[in-house]
Design a protein around this motif. Structure first.
Motif, short mmCIF file in Angstrom:
data_model
loop_
_atom_site.label_atom_id
_atom_site.label_comp_id
_atom_site.label_asym_id
_atom_site.label_seq_id
_atom_site.Cartn_x
_atom_site.Cartn_y
_atom_site.Cartn_z
N GLY A 15 0.79 -1.23 0.00
CA GLY A 15 0.00 0.00 0.00
C GLY A 15 0.81 1.27 0.00
O GLY A 15 0.25 2.37 -0.01
N GLY A 16 2.14 1.14 0.00
CA GLY A 16 3.00 2.32 -0.02
C GLY A 16 2.96 3.01 -1.38
O GLY A 16 2.38 2.50 -2.35
N ASN A 17 3.59 4.17 -1.47
CA ASN A 17 3.67 4.89 -2.73
C ASN A 17 4.73 4.25 -3.63
O ASN A 17 5.81 3.90 -3.16
CB ASN A 17 4.06 6.36 -2.49
N VAL A 18 4.40 4.12 -4.91
CA VAL A 18 5.38 3.66 -5.89
C VAL A 18 5.90 4.92 -6.58
O VAL A 18 5.12 5.74 -7.07
CB VAL A 18 4.77 2.68 -6.90
N VAL A 19 7.23 5.07 -6.58
CA VAL A 19 7.85 6.27 -7.14
C VAL A 19 8.75 5.90 -8.32
O VAL A 19 9.27 4.79 -8.41
CB VAL A 19 8.66 7.03 -6.07
N LYS A 20 8.90 6.86 -9.21
CA LYS A 20 9.82 6.70 -10.34
C LYS A 20 11.23 6.96 -9.81
O LYS A 20 11.44 7.91 -9.07
CB LYS A 20 9.47 7.69 -11.44
N THR A 21 12.16 6.11 -10.20
CA THR A 21 13.56 6.27 -9.78
C THR A 21 14.45 6.30 -11.02
O THR A 21 13.96 6.12 -12.14
CB THR A 21 14.01 5.12 -8.86
N ASN A 29 8.78 1.67 0.33
CA ASN A 29 9.17 0.79 1.43
C ASN A 29 10.20 -0.26 1.00
O ASN A 29 10.46 -1.21 1.72
CB ASN A 29 7.93 0.11 2.02
N ASN A 30 10.75 -0.09 -0.22
CA ASN A 30 11.79 -0.99 -0.71
C ASN A 30 13.10 -0.22 -0.81
O ASN A 30 13.71 -0.13 -1.86
CB ASN A 30 11.40 -1.56 -2.08
N THR A 31 13.48 0.37 0.29
CA THR A 31 14.76 1.09 0.34
C THR A 31 15.44 0.81 1.67
O THR A 31 14.82 0.29 2.60
CB THR A 31 14.53 2.62 0.21
N GLY A 32 16.67 1.17 1.73
CA GLY A 32 17.43 1.00 2.97
C GLY A 32 18.00 -0.40 3.13
O GLY A 32 17.91 -1.25 2.25
N GLU A 33 18.59 -0.64 4.31
CA GLU A 33 19.25 -1.91 4.59
C GLU A 33 18.27 -3.06 4.77
O GLU A 33 18.55 -4.20 4.41
CB GLU A 33 20.11 -1.76 5.86
N HIS A 34 17.10 -2.78 5.33
CA HIS A 34 16.10 -3.81 5.60
C HIS A 34 14.75 -3.39 5.01
O HIS A 34 13.85 -2.98 5.74
CB HIS A 34 15.97 -4.07 7.11
N PRO A 35 14.60 -3.51 3.68
CA PRO A 35 13.34 -3.09 3.07
C PRO A 35 12.18 -3.98 3.52
O PRO A 35 12.35 -5.18 3.73
CB PRO A 35 13.59 -3.23 1.56
N SER A 36 11.00 -3.39 3.68
CA SER A 36 9.82 -4.15 4.11
C SER A 36 8.92 -4.52 2.94
O SER A 36 7.88 -5.13 3.13
CB SER A 36 9.03 -3.34 5.14
N CYS A 37 9.32 -4.18 1.71
CA CYS A 37 8.52 -4.50 0.52
C CYS A 37 9.44 -4.99 -0.60
O CYS A 37 10.61 -4.62 -0.65
CB CYS A 37 7.73 -3.26 0.08
N VAL A 38 8.89 -5.78 -1.50
CA VAL A 38 9.69 -6.38 -2.57
C VAL A 38 9.55 -5.68 -3.92
O VAL A 38 10.24 -6.01 -4.87
CB VAL A 38 9.33 -7.88 -2.76
N LEU A 39 8.63 -4.70 -4.03
CA LEU A 39 8.34 -4.11 -5.34
C LEU A 39 9.49 -3.25 -5.86
O LEU A 39 9.86 -2.25 -5.27
CB LEU A 39 7.07 -3.28 -5.30
#
Length: 181
Positions: A15-21, A29-39
């Motif tokens: 349910g987090g925001n999906v951003v363009k990178t 929520n897929n950032t950092g050392e321990h991401p909580s999402c796989v997208l």
């Protein structure tokens, strides 16, 4: 300094925001050392830059039919992209079972075709044209024809003079042809 992010849609997993990178699209929520999402969707899939397809629709439906993919040799082909539960983006050519012979119905450039079309022992000529009466069939409509033998709603089509009419599509009694109902 605050940085602005381009939000594309909601993550179907958390349910987090999906951003363009710079490398594609990623759940916040897929950032950092321990991401909580796989997208994490790469910027190029099958030699097609992701900017050429509707990412928001892909996030919502998790399956989308797209044209314009290419092999390393430059041959183009259509495919269905599927967002798996583990976050992987998979290419699928099969959309369902053939209602005539039970073979696999695959995505083609101009039609959805039975995989037994060129089979010498059990040849099957089942096909659903991707454009019928000026209506570009969606993946969902083609799947409905394979699974239920009829579309659930009327589709907008066009006559030679440009006038609009609406019909449902269904399978003929021989289960080889698509007819307007």
């Amino acid at each position: 300094m605050d940085s602005e992010k381009k939000i594309i849609g909601r993550c179907p997993f958390c349910g987090g925001n999906v951003v363009k990178t710079c490398k594609g699209y990623r759940c916040e929520n897929n950032t950092g050392e321990h991401p909580s999402c796989v997208l994490n969707i790469n910027a190029i899939i099958g030699n097609l830059p992701v900017i050429h397809f509707p990412v928001a629709e892909f996030l919502e439906k998790r399956r989308i039919l797209l044209d314009g993919f290419s092999t390393k040799e430059g041959k183009t082909f259509p495919t269905v992209l599927e967002l798996a539960d583990d976050g992987a983006v998979n290419m699928q050519s099969v959309i369902g079972k053939c209602p005539h012979c039970g073979g696999e119905v695959r995505v083609g450039t101009r039609a959805f075709n039975c995989s037994n079309y060129s089979n010498q022992e059990a040849s099957c000529s089942f096909a659903i044209w991707r454009n019928i009466g000026g209506h570009q069939l969606t993946l969902e409509e083609a799947k409905e024809l394979c699974e239920k033998s009829i579309t659930s709603s009327e589709l907008e089509m066009y006559r030679e003079d440009g006038s609009i009419y609406r019909k449902r599509l269904g399978l003929a009694p021989d289960k080889l042809q698509i007819v307007k109902i």
